[in-house]
Design a protein around this motif. Structure first.
Motif, PDB file in Angstrom:
ATOM      1  N   UNK A 267     -20.525  -6.025  -7.318  1.00  0.00           N
ATOM      2  CA  UNK A 267     -19.227  -5.771  -6.697  1.00  0.00           C
ATOM      3  C   UNK A 267     -19.379  -5.084  -5.347  1.00  0.00           C
ATOM      4  N   UNK A 268     -18.585  -5.570  -4.422  1.00  0.00           N
ATOM      5  CA  UNK A 268     -18.560  -4.956  -3.098  1.00  0.00           C
ATOM      6  C   UNK A 268     -17.169  -4.381  -2.872  1.00  0.00           C
ATOM      7  N   UNK A 269     -17.136  -3.106  -2.439  1.00  0.00           N
ATOM      8  CA  UNK A 269     -15.871  -2.411  -2.213  1.00  0.00           C
ATOM      9  C   UNK A 269     -15.683  -2.207  -0.711  1.00  0.00           C
ATOM     10  N   UNK A 270     -14.444  -2.308  -0.292  1.00  0.00           N
ATOM     11  CA  UNK A 270     -14.115  -2.130   1.116  1.00  0.00           C
ATOM     12  C   UNK A 270     -13.060  -1.050   1.251  1.00  0.00           C
ATOM     13  N   UNK A 271     -13.257  -0.203   2.234  1.00  0.00           N
ATOM     14  CA  UNK A 271     -12.349   0.926   2.431  1.00  0.00           C
ATOM     15  C   UNK A 271     -11.055   0.468   3.105  1.00  0.00           C
ATOM     16  N   UNK A 272      -9.946   1.036   2.663  1.00  0.00           N
ATOM     17  CA  UNK A 272      -8.645   0.751   3.272  1.00  0.00           C
ATOM     18  C   UNK A 272      -8.322   1.907   4.206  1.00  0.00           C
ATOM     19  N   UNK A 273      -8.574   1.730   5.497  1.00  0.00           N
ATOM     20  CA  UNK A 273      -8.320   2.809   6.457  1.00  0.00           C
ATOM     21  C   UNK A 273      -7.526   2.339   7.666  1.00  0.00           C
ATOM     22  N   UNK A 274      -7.035   1.109   7.634  1.00  0.00           N
ATOM     23  CA  UNK A 274      -6.215   0.602   8.741  1.00  0.00           C
ATOM     24  C   UNK A 274      -5.261  -0.452   8.195  1.00  0.00           C
ATOM     25  N   UNK A 275      -4.357  -0.887   9.045  1.00  0.00           N
ATOM     26  CA  UNK A 275      -3.392  -1.894   8.626  1.00  0.00           C
ATOM     27  C   UNK A 275      -4.055  -3.239   8.351  1.00  0.00           C
TER      28      UNK A 275
ATOM     29  N   UNK B 118       0.837  -1.212   0.000  1.00  0.00           N
ATOM     30  CA  UNK B 118       0.000   0.000   0.000  1.00  0.00           C
ATOM     31  C   UNK B 118       0.864   1.253   0.000  1.00  0.00           C
ATOM     32  N   UNK B 119       1.962   1.245   0.727  1.00  0.00           N
ATOM     33  CA  UNK B 119       2.826   2.429   0.777  1.00  0.00           C
ATOM     34  C   UNK B 119       3.399   2.761  -0.599  1.00  0.00           C
ATOM     35  N   UNK B 120       3.749   1.722  -1.381  1.00  0.00           N
ATOM     36  CA  UNK B 120       4.267   1.969  -2.725  1.00  0.00           C
ATOM     37  C   UNK B 120       3.213   2.612  -3.615  1.00  0.00           C
TER      38      UNK B 120
ATOM     39  N   UNK C 280      -7.050  -3.767   6.910  1.00  0.00           N
ATOM     40  CA  UNK C 280      -7.559  -3.754   5.545  1.00  0.00           C
ATOM     41  C   UNK C 280      -6.422  -3.808   4.530  1.00  0.00           C
ATOM     42  N   UNK C 281      -5.295  -3.171   4.845  1.00  0.00           N
ATOM     43  CA  UNK C 281      -4.169  -3.224   3.938  1.00  0.00           C
ATOM     44  C   UNK C 281      -3.651  -4.658   3.797  1.00  0.00           C
TER      45      UNK C 281
END
Length: 779
Positions: A100-108, A69-71, A110-111
């Motif tokens: 389609x279901x989308x999930x938010x990336x807001x923590x480690x 994710x950082x890259x 989810x990453x």
């Protein structure tokens, strides 16, 4: 949303196989990461699920072992520098869900889940959205990244982003412009300032490429369209300018459109700025020296860019008429257009408060005049003005017409008749010797009096009759015009008949009145010139250059402000008379001591001066000099008789028009305010009026009126031989003047000797001197 333009070295834009061999033959697995942006979230039938619809996408290949994710965040920040300061959110698609279901990336957590799911698949999908923040938060974050001088506002699906723009003093890669035109103007400004030539090699909806205008030089700049479909970004800038300088005075880059774009701010502050001042500003900033006509055309184009074109201005005619009538009930406002092509012809305006003020507080004298308009389609402005009790200008109505003729004057007077009525008694009109105006007045106002301005009459006499001793004719004609009695008028004409019979016959054949002795009583004004109409033309001189809608709007504002100012001023008057009537009574009472009074009854008396004798009747407010009857103010003979009484009541001998309460009635009521055009109510079923068919001739229009031969001041020379005026030294026949030369000796650092006081006694000084007493009419 977010624009992705470039990628990290380890990210590839290829769309081939997901397995490749490296230099050593080792196989590497790649995953295709799809970035989506610029779309919107749409609700689906499934509860708590949304579908990402629209927008654009960008696919890159990433080695599975390098996917973090950082890259990806570093890549997004590097490619999209304007995202700095704007919080954004990443959503990943959960593989295998439908819809389609989308999930938010807001923590480690989810990453980690995203990375694990992506390693098991050959494709990953990420949606990038920009979070909406409070206005003060976004401003504070943006200021930390880039200064406000280097900001440009870009719109990506209703989300405001900011990117650095190209300053007019610099050109660099990765700078942004609002559109292609802004980029071209900035490039042109830099080229003109740095004194090099630029040629647009390619220009379309997606790119602009410019090169050096000199052959053999490799300078090149390229800007292309961004993902938001209107912002342009400088992508490449190759080479340095080493070409020779070009001629600044003949620089083709400094076109009228470019100059108009550069001077918009100063033209907005001062629409009438002279081209010379524009040239001084351009020369100071860019070193340019442009032709006068190019500067004139550029100023006109800048005015069109700011205020709109002149032809489009006529589309507001019908809306303006409806707006003025709606806000000023009872006012007579109408316009006229050609039914064949809907082209504009005439517009008449008369406000009800002005008509009521004329009926209740102004003297029944109307001045008619016309002046030329200076806008693109020319035309004439007809005006009807009166005078209030303080001798102030009181506009009644005005109209914009195509030309000055009997037909237009008749149309104007008919509309004036609908405003004030045609049965006013007494009523007088004063005007120049306009063609067709006299017949139009007789047709509409058959019982009114028509007075001709003596100044314009004398100008016509000078053109028609040539006489060596013109000053004698002028004295007789003006003496007859200023005469109050028939006897004095007849005597002047008798002298004129002996001196110039043809001129006498011409004056007697005129169907108009031009002498005060012929004026009708009850008007209470002794003017025989049309000066207050000329004052109206000078009052609106700034509006003559405007098209019809802006002209009427400006005159409306002037009238509204004038009435408010005079109403406020009159509220500070605490006497019965207006100030000029008070001053007249005060001054004329000091001149009555040399008159001899023989009283016949309580109301009647003979008043005799050095040269004449008149009969005064203070009960009927009459004097045989006719000054009292014409002006409504007591003449010097009446003042002498009234002042002889023990307690004279001066207010009983002055006409009501000079009372303060009548003056306040003139300005009772206000003209309604008018908002901007964007707030005018659009009325349905109104005809859209077009521009007139007339047009101004080619060339620079003249702003200043050419003075006629009566206005030109002849230069008077002073003779250096005798010291008298009116001739040169070479034709002087006078004796030499006696010059007494005094040598004043002064020492260094000391002032000159002061003038010695006169040794003559006061008796010797006043002995033999003559004094001119002020002329008093009627003596």
């Amino acid at each position: 949303m977010v624009i992705l333009a470039t990628s990290l070295p380890r990210l590839s834009h290829a769309y081939g196989d997901n397995i490749e061999n490296n230099l050593y033959g080792v196989q590497k697995e790649y995953i295709a990461v799809v970035f989506k942006f610029g779309g919107i979230w749409v609700k689906t039938n499934v509860q708590h699920r949304k579908r990402y619809d629209g927008g654009k996408q960008r696919t890159v290949k990433v080695e599975k072992g390098e996917l973090t994710i950082s890259a990806l965040r570093e890549e997004i920040c590097r490619i999209c520098p304007w995202l700095k300061g704007h919080p954004y959110t990443l959503y990943y698609y959960i593989y295998g869900t439908s819809p389609k279901e989308y999930k938010e990336i807001n923590s480690e957590v989810e990453e980690t889940d995203f990375v694990k799911l992506s390693k098991d698949n050959l494709r990953a999908e990420i949606v990038i959205t920009v979070q909406e923040v409070e206005e003060h938060d976004s401003n504070s974050n943006l200021m930390e990244v880039v200064s406000s001088e280097n900001m440009v506002e870009c719109s990506f699906n209703d989300v405001i982003l900011n990117a650095p723009i190209l300053c007019s003093k610099d050109i660099a890669v990765d700078t942004y412009f609002l559109d292609a035109l802004s980029f071209k103007n900035a490039l042109r400004s830099v080229a003109i300032r740095d004194n090099f030539g630029v040629r647009i090699k390619a220009s379309d909806k997606k790119r602009v490429i410019a090169t050096c205008s000199y052959q053999g030089y490799n300078w090149r700049i390229r800007a292309s369209l961004c993902e938001d479909a209107h912002t342009f970004q400088v992508r490449r800038l190759d080479g340095v300018h080493t070409c020779p300088d070009i001629n600044r005075a003949g620089n083709k880059l400094a076109s009228s459109a470019w100059v108009a774009n550069e001077i918009e701010e100063i033209v907005k502050r001062n629409p009438d700025i002279p081209p010379k001042d524009i040239n001084n500003n351009l020369e100071k900033e860019y070193g340019l020296s442009l032709p006068y006509m190019k500067l004139w055309r550029s100023r006109k184009q800048a005015l069109d860019n700011i205020f709109g074109s002149i032809d489009d201005n006529y589309k507001w005619v019908s809306t303006l008429q409806a707006e003025l009538v709606g806000r000023n009930p009872g006012s007579h406002i109408t316009y006229m257009y050609d039914s064949r092509d809907n082209s504009f012809q005439r517009f008449y305006v008369s406000f009800k408060v002005c008509v009521d003020g004329f009926k209740f507080g102004c003297r029944p004298l109307i001045s008619l005049d016309a002046c030329h308009l200076k806008s693109k389609h020319l035309g004439m402005l007809l005006s009807a003005t009166s005078v209030d009790g303080y001798n102030g200008l009181f506009p009644l109505g005005f109209a914009v017409v195509e030309t000055k003729s009997k037909n237009t004057w008749l149309w104007f007077l008919q509309n004036l008749g609908e405003s004030i009525g045609t049965q006013i008694e007494p009523l007088a009109f004063i005007s120049d010797m306009e063609k067709g105006l006299g017949d139009a007045i007789k047709e509409v106002y058959s019982t009114s009096e028509h007075i001709i301005c003596i100044r314009h009459l004398w100008k016509n006499i000078k053109k028609k009759f040539h006489w060596k001793e013109g000053h004698k004719l002028q004295g007789l004609v003006w003496g007859a015009a200023n005469a109050y009695t028939n006897i004095e008028y007849t005597n002047k004409l008798a002298e004129l008949c002996v001196l110039h019979p043809n001129l006498h016959a011409y004056l007697m054949s005129l169907p108009y009145k031009w002498s005060r002795s012929q004026f009708k009583f009850g008007i209470y004004h002794n003017t025989n010139t049309n000066n207050f109409a000329e004052s109206f033309n000078a009052w609106i001189v700034d509006a003559k250059n405007k098209p019809v809608v802006d002209l009427i709007d400006m005159i409306h504002g002037k009238l509204m402000e004038q009435r408010a100012t005079r109403k406020i001023t009159s509220s500070t008057w605490h006497r019965e008379f207006v100030p000029h009537a008070e001053e007249y009574i005060r001054e004329i009472t000091t001149m009555k001591d040399h008159l001899l009074i023989r009283q016949s009854s309580y109301h009647r008396a003979e008043v005799e001066s050095l040269h004449c004798r008149h009969i005064v009747d203070i009960e009927t407010k009459e004097c045989t000099c006719n000054v009292w009857q014409l002006t409504g103010l007591p003449c010097i003979h009446a003042i002498a008789f009234i002042g002889k009484k023990e307690h004279p009541l001066w207010h009983t001998y002055v006409n009501d028009y000079y009372y303060v309460y009548r003056y306040r009635l003139s300005y009772d009521g206000a003209i309604a305010m008018l908002p901007g055009k964007d707030q005018w109510q659009v009325v349905q079923d109104l005809v859209e009026v077009g521009a007139p068919n007339t047009s101004r001739p080619r060339g620079r229009p003249k702003r200043r009126r050419l003075p006629n031969f009566l206005e030109k001041e002849r230069k008077v020379h002073k003779c250096s031989r005798c010291g008298l005026w009116g001739h040169h030294r070479s034709t002087c026949k006078n004796p030499l003047k006696n010059i007494i030369k005094e040598t004043l000796q002064t020492q260094e650092g000391q002032s000159k000797r002061s003038k010695l006081p006169s040794r003559r006694t006061p008796t010797e000084i006043f002995e033999g001197d003559e004094y001119d007493f002020p002329y008093v009419e009627g003596l």
